[in-house]
Design an enzyme around this catalytic site. Structure first.
Site, short mmCIF file in Angstrom:
data_model
loop_
_atom_site.label_atom_id
_atom_site.label_comp_id
_atom_site.label_asym_id
_atom_site.label_seq_id
_atom_site.Cartn_x
_atom_site.Cartn_y
_atom_site.Cartn_z
N VAL A 83 0.71 -1.47 0.43
CA VAL A 83 0.00 0.51 0.35
C VAL A 83 0.59 1.53 -0.32
O VAL A 83 0.60 2.17 -0.43
CB VAL A 83 -1.32 0.16 1.11
N TYR A 84 2.54 1.07 0.14
CA TYR A 84 2.76 2.43 0.06
C TYR A 84 2.79 3.53 -1.60
O TYR A 84 3.28 2.95 -2.65
CB TYR A 84 4.51 2.21 0.48
N GLY A 85 2.91 4.47 -1.24
CA GLY A 85 2.62 4.99 -2.64
C GLY A 85 1.53 4.31 -3.42
O GLY A 85 1.50 4.57 -4.85
#
Length: 327
Positions: free
Chosen positions: A52-54
């Site tokens: 889910v990062y970025g």
């Protein structure tokens, strides 16, 4: 950089990890490449990311950079799955979601396997044994070499790790747990860290610099270019800008002056060398900031400094931790 075993496993990682929370969002390709090269050249191996990062861009960027810059086998790539962008459900620990997320992560990372795959958070709506079965499948299929969890409280970690250890060879033991831990946030010491140490699970502290506050940058106010001044991250930093935190920050600054070091180095060395800790995960805006953090390799805190920092930052633990039989 010194290497440590991750929990009670054969996996060795650098004792400082590189975080990629802002990659693909606030950190562009050029700065990310400079960070990765500086980290690798300093002997760093552990790179931490999440699906889910970025919105997936962090994994994609990391995959592109590794393919161009660094031999894959020289890095320990760790990613996470289980967080979802759903207004009705924050976490999904179902077997179907997790395994699909792992396949998507592998595609973005441009690799056949991840060295460490972690469940991002506990899902109360999915049976824990189903979540853990996804970890077993990931290891048995070769898509993950080791597995762990993140943001599990004490009883959740103990239950998960014990379940895995109870299996007769068919279950993958938990190698790690990732939790926030710093001089400003010592809550894991109450239950999570004792459980992890007892069960052979290595702790990977996130936000080891107290969301940036322990660097001392907020001692005279909130800098205009800091996270604390940004519309998106101000609420993330604000809890650590109170009077209690200020006392800890001042103690760190005094210790740093006495050691001819920086507050960043002192705060990071403290958490790096806590019992049960394998590798704090450090995020940086650019290679210059990262290099400043990596310079902690040469610093070991004297016992008297460590004890003073322990005392000034000590959390209040009463019942059931306190021995009430003596009262």
């Amino acid at each position: 950089m010194e290497q440590r075993h991750l929990g009670r496993t054969g996996l060795r990682v650098s004792r400082i990890g590189l975080g990629t929370l802002t990659w693909g969002r606030d950190t562009g390709e050029h700065d990310a490449a400079d960070q990765l090269k500086a980290f690798w050249e300093a002997g760093g191996t552990l790179i931490d990311t999440a699906d889910v990062y970025g919105g997936g861009e962090a994994e994609y960027l990391l995959g592109q950079l590794v393919e161009r810059l660094i031999p894959r086998h020289e890095l320990v790539i760790a990613t996470k799955a289980g967080s979802v962008a759903d207004p009705y459900r924050r976490f999904d620990g179902s077997r179907g979601h997790l395994l699909a997320a792992l396949d998507a992560s592998l595609a973005r990372l441009a690799t056949d396997y991840v060295d460490l795959w972690q469940v991002h958070a506990f899902d109360p709506d999915t049976p824990l044994e189903e979540t853990l079965q996804a970890l077993d499948i990931a290891v048995s299929s070769g898509r993950a070499r080791y597995v762990g969890v993140s943001n599990y409280c004490g009883w959740q970690l103990a239950k998960a790790a014990t379940w895995q250890l109870a299996g007769a060879g068919g279950r993958a033991r938990l190698a790690s747990t990732q939790m926030e831990y710093s001089l400003l946030q010592r809550g894991v010491e109450r239950e999570v860290l004792p459980a992890a140490r007892d069960l052979g699970v290595g702790l990977l502290p996130s936000s080891p610099l107290g969301r940036g506050v322990l660097t001392g940058k907020y001692r005279q106010g909130v800098p205009a270019d800091s996270r604390g001044a940004s519309e998106r991250l101000a609420a993330f930093v604000e809890p650590y800008l109170d009077e209690d935190a200020a006392r800890v920050v001042e103690a760190v600054a005094i210790a740093a002056d006495g050691l001819a070091a920086t507050p960043l180095q002192v705060a990071l060395a403290w958490v790096r060398d806590r019992p049960g800790v394998t590798a704090p995960i450090v995020g940086a805006r650019d290679a210059r900031q990262l290099t400043a953090a990596l310079s902690v390799e040469a610093l070991s805190l004297p016992d008297e400094i460590r004890r003073a920092l322990d005392d000034v930052s000590a959390p209040v633990h009463r019942y059931p931790d306190q021995d009430w039989s003596t009262l």
